[in-house]
Design an enzyme around this catalytic site. Structure first.
Site, PDB file in Angstrom:
ATOM      1  N   SER A   1     -55.143  45.141  29.924  1.00  0.00           N
ATOM      2  CA  SER A   1     -54.149  45.086  30.926  1.00  0.00           C
ATOM      3  C   SER A   1     -54.568  43.819  31.661  1.00  0.00           C
ATOM      4  O   SER A   1     -55.259  43.042  31.554  1.00  0.00           O
ATOM      5  CB  SER A   1     -54.243  46.394  31.858  1.00  0.00           C
ATOM      6  OG  SER A   1     -55.507  46.076  32.532  1.00  0.00           O
ATOM      7  N   LYS A   2     -53.233  43.592  32.725  1.00  0.00           N
ATOM      8  CA  LYS A   2     -53.374  42.348  33.469  1.00  0.00           C
ATOM      9  C   LYS A   2     -54.634  42.386  34.173  1.00  0.00           C
ATOM     10  O   LYS A   2     -55.216  41.267  34.353  1.00  0.00           O
ATOM     11  CB  LYS A   2     -52.187  42.293  34.290  1.00  0.00           C
ATOM     12  CG  LYS A   2     -52.250  41.016  35.227  1.00  0.00           C
ATOM     13  CD  LYS A   2     -50.973  40.652  36.057  1.00  0.00           C
ATOM     14  CE  LYS A   2     -51.009  39.817  37.143  1.00  0.00           C
ATOM     15  NZ  LYS A   2     -52.266  39.648  37.651  1.00  0.00           N
ATOM     16  N   ARG A   3     -55.165  43.389  34.421  1.00  0.00           N
ATOM     17  CA  ARG A   3     -56.282  43.466  35.387  1.00  0.00           C
ATOM     18  C   ARG A   3     -57.705  43.095  34.762  1.00  0.00           C
ATOM     19  O   ARG A   3     -58.385  42.342  35.224  1.00  0.00           O
ATOM     20  CB  ARG A   3     -56.742  44.847  35.993  1.00  0.00           C
ATOM     21  CG  ARG A   3     -56.961  45.048  37.311  1.00  0.00           C
ATOM     22  CD  ARG A   3     -56.740  46.298  37.935  1.00  0.00           C
ATOM     23  NE  ARG A   3     -55.773  47.171  37.659  1.00  0.00           N
ATOM     24  CZ  ARG A   3     -55.768  48.352  37.317  1.00  0.00           C
ATOM     25  NH1 ARG A   3     -56.697  49.221  37.017  1.00  0.00           N
ATOM     26  NH2 ARG A   3     -54.588  48.881  37.265  1.00  0.00           N
TER      27      ARG A   3
END
Ligand code: GLU
Length: 509
Positions: free
Chosen positions: A263-265
């Site tokens: 994910s972007k995280r």
């Protein structure tokens, strides 16, 4: 596949920037199309108006262009099966849903959000399904009379149209990656196909368009695998089974550490971009990094993505897009998720940068120099790049590895100084500079010879001269061989840097 005209589509929803997994899906579709002399279509699935993000469609188009994935039919190119933006096709969906309702494969449902909520509460958390077991107790055209439902529709009461999933049936299909997939209809719910806002949901629009656009292969992310049985039923209900595309669901791209989906995280946490291009969120103003802006070459990015889920069956790792077209096959797509490795991404980029000639790289350095308001001669640039190329991983490194070829250091690494500076070093460097000044001609031979003679006469180790010299010329331990640096900078510049450094350390007597 000899007689089939391959047609594949990449069908993103413009709900934000494309994640690198989305680009991989586009890439595999593109490769498959090119390999089979087929058609690569870009269809924008923008029927979920609540998630529509302005600018996202443009971002998708720019990203594909940067990656070199040329679209044959799509929102920009158009083509015989357009429009290619679903929001412009609502009439088509309206007509098709009417057919499904007529055939009683779909029905009107008038349940308000509150009523749905109340039904959900009767069941243990998350277990309510709108399906053959519950639909009789809900408010829909199957549970109320025909007249009543017509009256509600005419009165303008909001409704959705749901698919009528058959009871007690096992839906079976063959996925080109997963093999046989079976799902019992008890595990499917009567999904909404058409919403009260007059737009179809993804499921209806996707199937209708795949059929009308004559898609032969649906290559998409694994997150859509659970929807495939529903899509299959739709093909059957429409009577389109004989032209149903083949499905290939791609394995997930996993985080570098642990098992979840990337994910972007993870990118924020571990310091790497997950988007091809920089993205500015209009609402929050937040800027997300992009591979392009971080200094990756599209060829490297694409090569890295190609191997995240597909393998050529050999040890070879470097492939041009052309090679990939040649080698790609769905059979060699893995079944399990692939861990994303940011270091490997950097490795690929280094390989591609290193394989370029210094004159090919010169424009990159030139634009970095411009940003620093420095201009330099092309030949000089090329020599500089020759010297630092093996240390360049991302294009900005062309500057960070070479800045000292364009301007003298303004600070000196104090830590290095404490390690390399002896009481006699100042005098040593003064002597070195005056000897250098006296050299008639500066070339590789004369300079090597001078260094050798200088150190052997004084009976000192090379490092005792080279390290402090580097400190004054570069400001730190950075850079290629000091002789190469000196040759490029020239006698006058070297002497001037030695003097400035000695002045800085109050050792210019
Ligand atoms: N619009 C869907 C998405 O955003 C497309 C899924 C599919 O390819 O069927 O991923």
């Amino acid at each position: 596949m000899t007689n089939m005209q391959v047609r594949v589509r990449f069908a993103p929803s413009p709900t934000g920037p494309l994640h690198l997994g989305g680009i991989r899906t586009a890439l595999y579709n593109f490769l498959f199309a090119r390999k089979h002399n087929g058609t690569f279509i870009l269809r924008i699935e923008d029927t979920d108006r609540s998630r529509f993000v302005p600018g996202a469609e443009d971002y998708i188009i720019r990203s594909l262009k940067w990656c070199g994935l040329e679209v044959d039919e799509g929102v920009e190119q158009n083509g015989p099966y357009g429009p290619y933006r679903q929001s412009e096709r609502t009439e088509i969906y309206r007509e098709q849903i009417r057919i499904l309702v007529e055939r009683e494969h779909a029905y009107y449902a008038f349940d308000t959000p509150e009523e749905l909520e109340r039904s959900r509460e009767v069941f243990p958390e998350g277990q309510f399904q709108y399906n053959w077991k519950t639909r009789r107790n809900m408010k829909n055209s199957l549970s109320i009379s025909k007249e009543e439902s017509e009256r509600l529709i005419e009165a303008g009461i909001p409704y959705v149209i749901r698919i009528r999933i058959p009871e007690d049936e096992t839906v079976v299909f063959h996925d080109l990656v997963r093999g046989e997939v079976r799902i019992h209809s008890d595990n499917l719910d009567d999904k909404v196909l058409f919403k009260s806002d007059g737009f179809p949901t993804y499921h209806l629009a996707n199937v209708v368009d795949d059929y009308l656009m004559k898609i032969t292969h649906v290559i998409r992310g694994e997150e859509w695998l659970p929807s495939a049985p529903l899509h299959l039923l739709l093909y059957r209900f429409f009577g389109w089974e004989s032209s149903m595309p083949q499905f290939a669901h791609l394995p997930l791209i996993l985080k570098p550490d642990g098992n979840g989906k990337l994910s972007k995280r993870d990118g924020d946490r571990l310091g790497f971009p997950v988007f091809p291009l920089e993205w500015k969120d209009q609402a929050s103003g937040e800027i997300s990094r992009g591979y392009r802006e971080d200094g990756y070459l599209p060829e490297a990015f694409i090569n890295m993505l190609a191997l995240l889920g597909w393998n050529p069956g050999t040890e070879q790792e470097l492939f041009s897009l052309y090679d990939l077209v040649d080698l790609f096959s769905i059979e060699r797509i893995g079944h399990s998720g692939s861990k994303f490795d940011p270091e490997k991404a950097r490795w690929f980029n280094h390989q591609y940068l290193f394989a370029k000639s210094s004159s090919e790289l010169a424009p990159y350095l030139e634009s970095l120099l411009e940003k620093n308001k420095i201009s330099a001669d092309r030949d000089y640039l090329i020599h500089v790049i020759d010297l630092i190329k093996d240390r360049v991983v991302l294009t900005p490194d062309l500057w960070s590895q070479s800045w000292f070829f364009f301007s003298p250091p303004t600070v000196y690494d104090e830590n290095m100084k404490s390690k390399v500076w002896r009481p006699e070093t100042g005098q040593l460097l003064r002597d070195f500079a005056s000897g250098l000044n006296a050299l008639p001609d500066l070339n590789s031979d004369s300079l090597h010879h001078y260094f050798q003679e200088f150190t052997s006469v004084r009976q000192i180790k090379t490092g005792a001269l080279m390290s402090p010299l580097r400190l004054l010329i570069v400001g730190s331990g950075q850079g290629p061989g000091i002789i190469e640096i000196a040759l490029l900078l020239g006698k006058a510049e070297i002497i001037s840097r030695i003097n400035s450094g000695l002045l800085f350390y109050h050792q210019l007597s």
